[in-house]
Structure formats: C-alpha cells, structure tokens
Motif scaffolding. Sequence first.
Motif, short mmCIF file in Angstrom:
data_model
loop_
_atom_site.label_atom_id
_atom_site.label_comp_id
_atom_site.label_asym_id
_atom_site.label_seq_id
_atom_site.Cartn_x
_atom_site.Cartn_y
_atom_site.Cartn_z
N ILE A 75 0.83 -1.20 0.00
CA ILE A 75 0.00 0.00 0.00
C ILE A 75 0.87 1.25 0.00
O ILE A 75 1.81 1.36 0.77
CB ILE A 75 -0.96 -0.01 1.21
N VAL A 76 0.53 2.19 -0.87
CA VAL A 76 1.27 3.44 -0.96
C VAL A 76 0.83 4.35 0.19
O VAL A 76 -0.36 4.62 0.35
CB VAL A 76 0.99 4.16 -2.31
N THR A 77 1.80 4.79 1.00
CA THR A 77 1.47 5.69 2.10
C THR A 77 2.18 7.02 1.96
O THR A 77 2.01 7.90 2.79
CB THR A 77 1.86 5.05 3.46
N ASP A 78 2.93 7.21 0.92
CA ASP A 78 3.67 8.45 0.68
C ASP A 78 2.72 9.51 0.12
O ASP A 78 2.15 9.34 -0.96
CB ASP A 78 4.81 8.17 -0.31
N SER A 79 2.53 10.59 0.87
CA SER A 79 1.57 11.61 0.45
C SER A 79 2.00 12.35 -0.81
O SER A 79 1.18 13.02 -1.43
CB SER A 79 1.32 12.61 1.58
N SER A 80 3.25 12.24 -1.20
CA SER A 80 3.68 12.93 -2.42
C SER A 80 3.21 12.18 -3.67
O SER A 80 3.22 12.72 -4.76
CB SER A 80 5.21 13.08 -2.44
N GLN A 81 2.78 10.94 -3.48
CA GLN A 81 2.27 10.15 -4.60
C GLN A 81 0.75 10.25 -4.61
O GLN A 81 0.08 9.57 -3.85
CB GLN A 81 2.68 8.69 -4.48
N LYS A 82 0.22 11.11 -5.44
CA LYS A 82 -1.24 11.25 -5.53
C LYS A 82 -1.77 10.17 -6.45
O LYS A 82 -1.38 10.08 -7.62
CB LYS A 82 -1.60 12.64 -6.06
N LEU A 83 -2.62 9.34 -5.89
CA LEU A 83 -3.21 8.26 -6.67
C LEU A 83 -4.56 8.70 -7.23
O LEU A 83 -5.16 9.66 -6.77
CB LEU A 83 -3.41 7.03 -5.77
N ARG A 84 -5.02 7.97 -8.22
CA ARG A 84 -6.37 8.20 -8.73
C ARG A 84 -7.36 7.63 -7.71
O ARG A 84 -7.04 6.71 -6.97
CB ARG A 84 -6.55 7.49 -10.08
N PRO A 85 -8.58 8.15 -7.67
CA PRO A 85 -9.57 7.64 -6.71
C PRO A 85 -9.75 6.13 -6.75
O PRO A 85 -9.83 5.48 -5.72
CB PRO A 85 -10.85 8.37 -7.12
N ASP A 86 -9.79 5.54 -7.96
CA ASP A 86 -9.97 4.09 -8.05
C ASP A 86 -8.77 3.34 -7.46
O ASP A 86 -8.91 2.25 -6.92
CB ASP A 86 -10.25 3.65 -9.49
N GLU A 87 -7.57 3.94 -7.54
CA GLU A 87 -6.40 3.31 -6.94
C GLU A 87 -6.48 3.35 -5.40
O GLU A 87 -6.11 2.39 -4.74
CB GLU A 87 -5.11 4.01 -7.41
N TYR A 88 -6.97 4.46 -4.86
CA TYR A 88 -7.18 4.52 -3.41
C TYR A 88 -8.18 3.45 -2.97
O TYR A 88 -7.97 2.76 -1.98
CB TYR A 88 -7.70 5.90 -2.98
N VAL A 89 -9.28 3.33 -3.71
CA VAL A 89 -10.30 2.34 -3.35
C VAL A 89 -9.72 0.93 -3.41
O VAL A 89 -9.97 0.11 -2.52
CB VAL A 89 -11.56 2.48 -4.26
N GLU A 90 -8.92 0.65 -4.42
CA GLU A 90 -8.30 -0.68 -4.51
C GLU A 90 -7.33 -0.92 -3.35
O GLU A 90 -7.22 -2.04 -2.86
CB GLU A 90 -7.60 -0.87 -5.86
N GLN A 91 -6.65 0.13 -2.92
CA GLN A 91 -5.76 -0.03 -1.77
C GLN A 91 -6.55 -0.30 -0.50
O GLN A 91 -6.12 -1.09 0.33
CB GLN A 91 -4.86 1.20 -1.60
N VAL A 92 -7.69 0.34 -0.35
CA VAL A 92 -8.56 0.06 0.80
C VAL A 92 -9.03 -1.38 0.74
O VAL A 92 -8.97 -2.12 1.74
CB VAL A 92 -9.75 1.04 0.86
N ARG A 93 -9.49 -1.80 -0.43
CA ARG A 93 -9.93 -3.19 -0.61
C ARG A 93 -8.79 -4.15 -0.26
O ARG A 93 -8.99 -5.13 0.46
CB ARG A 93 -10.39 -3.42 -2.05
N ASP A 94 -7.60 -3.85 -0.73
CA ASP A 94 -6.44 -4.70 -0.46
C ASP A 94 -6.13 -4.74 1.04
O ASP A 94 -5.88 -5.80 1.61
CB ASP A 94 -5.22 -4.19 -1.24
N PHE A 95 -6.18 -3.57 1.70
CA PHE A 95 -5.92 -3.52 3.14
C PHE A 95 -6.94 -4.36 3.90
O PHE A 95 -6.59 -5.14 4.79
CB PHE A 95 -5.94 -2.08 3.65
N ILE A 96 -8.21 -4.22 3.53
CA ILE A 96 -9.27 -4.99 4.20
C ILE A 96 -9.05 -6.48 3.99
O ILE A 96 -9.09 -7.27 4.94
CB ILE A 96 -10.67 -4.57 3.67
N GLU A 97 -8.81 -6.89 2.75
CA GLU A 97 -8.61 -8.31 2.46
C GLU A 97 -7.37 -8.86 3.18
O GLU A 97 -7.41 -9.96 3.74
CB GLU A 97 -8.50 -8.55 0.95
N ARG A 98 -6.30 -8.10 3.15
CA ARG A 98 -5.08 -8.55 3.83
C ARG A 98 -5.30 -8.62 5.34
O ARG A 98 -4.79 -9.52 6.00
CB ARG A 98 -3.91 -7.62 3.51
#
Length: 180
Positions: A75-98
């Motif tokens: 999961i990207v936690t570096d605030s300098s890397q702005k992700l697209r909204p769908d990428e944020y949602v996928e990271q949330v999904r990944d965090f939940i699943e993990r």
Amino acid sequence: MVSTTFENLNESKKSLITDALLNEFSNHSLTDAQVSRIVKESGIARGAFYKYFDDLNDAYHYLYSYALKDIHQSIVTDSSQKLRPDEYVEQVRDFIERSYRSRYFSLVKMHLLHNESLFLTPFNNHMITENEFHWATQVMIHDAIKQIMLDPSNKEIILKKLGRVLNALAKEDDKNVSIT
C-alpha cells in the motif's frame, strides 16, 4: 521505544513474546491489558518485559506497527504520490482483504473499536500539515476501513461510496490546482 535487547533476541524467543502480545492486545483493550498475562504466556520474567518495553503502551506500539507493516506491504502511504480515486479504493480493498486473512485481524479490529482514540494525536498532527485533498482522502479512507471492519456485510456499498466521494474530491482539487 522497544529496546535493542528485545531486537537482539533470537527469533524464536522474540516470536514467542510477539505472539503473547498479539493474544493480549487482540483480546483486551489497551486499558484492560495486563503485563502479568503477557509474561505468563510468553514464559518471561516480569523484569524482562520491562527490559524489552518501557510499558504496555510501548509494547502495543511495537506490535501494532509490526502488524501494519505486514498488512501494508503493497500500500502506498507516501503523500507525495497522488493516486487516482480508483487506486485509493483498490488499496482500501487490499488492506481490508489482507487484514481479514492476517493473524492481526482481531488486533486491528480491537484497535479501531477501543484503542484508536489513544493514538489520534500523532495521526492528526501528521495529517493536519497535508493539503486539503490528501487530508480529506485519508480521513475518508480511514473511516471507510473502520466501517467495513465493524460491518463487513456493507463492504461493497462503502467502497462504492468512497470511490464516488474521492472522485468528487479529485475533481474539486483539480479545479483548485488550475486556478492557482
């Protein structure tokens, strides 16, 4: 702060202590946790516990950080890397699943239900310095994770709403960037 004495323990002893911490903090809030149960389960002396950790808060910080590193691996936690909204949602999904699949699920849930309020100041102090988009994104993501962990049956609804809100925030942020 975790002592170098603990860090230098052989892996099997460190693992035994970490497992005892995980059991304690997964089943008891930080305010109800007891050193006596940890030392009994891990088979160490009470004095050794205080050689390794300053107190229960220190032990908790060690364990929770350890768990999040394991869960957050991709999961990207570096605030300098702005992700697209769908990428944020996928990271949330990944965090939940993990989290669900990890041995730390009960710990994370206990943290969200009972212990989180003890640690909000460092999180808030860090987030307050971020730009509005990143701050709002992180607050929304954190709340979505909490809601999903507390009621997994609503996961898809919450993720869909999160995606819509993040899209709206991103559009607003793009307008503000164009103006300045």
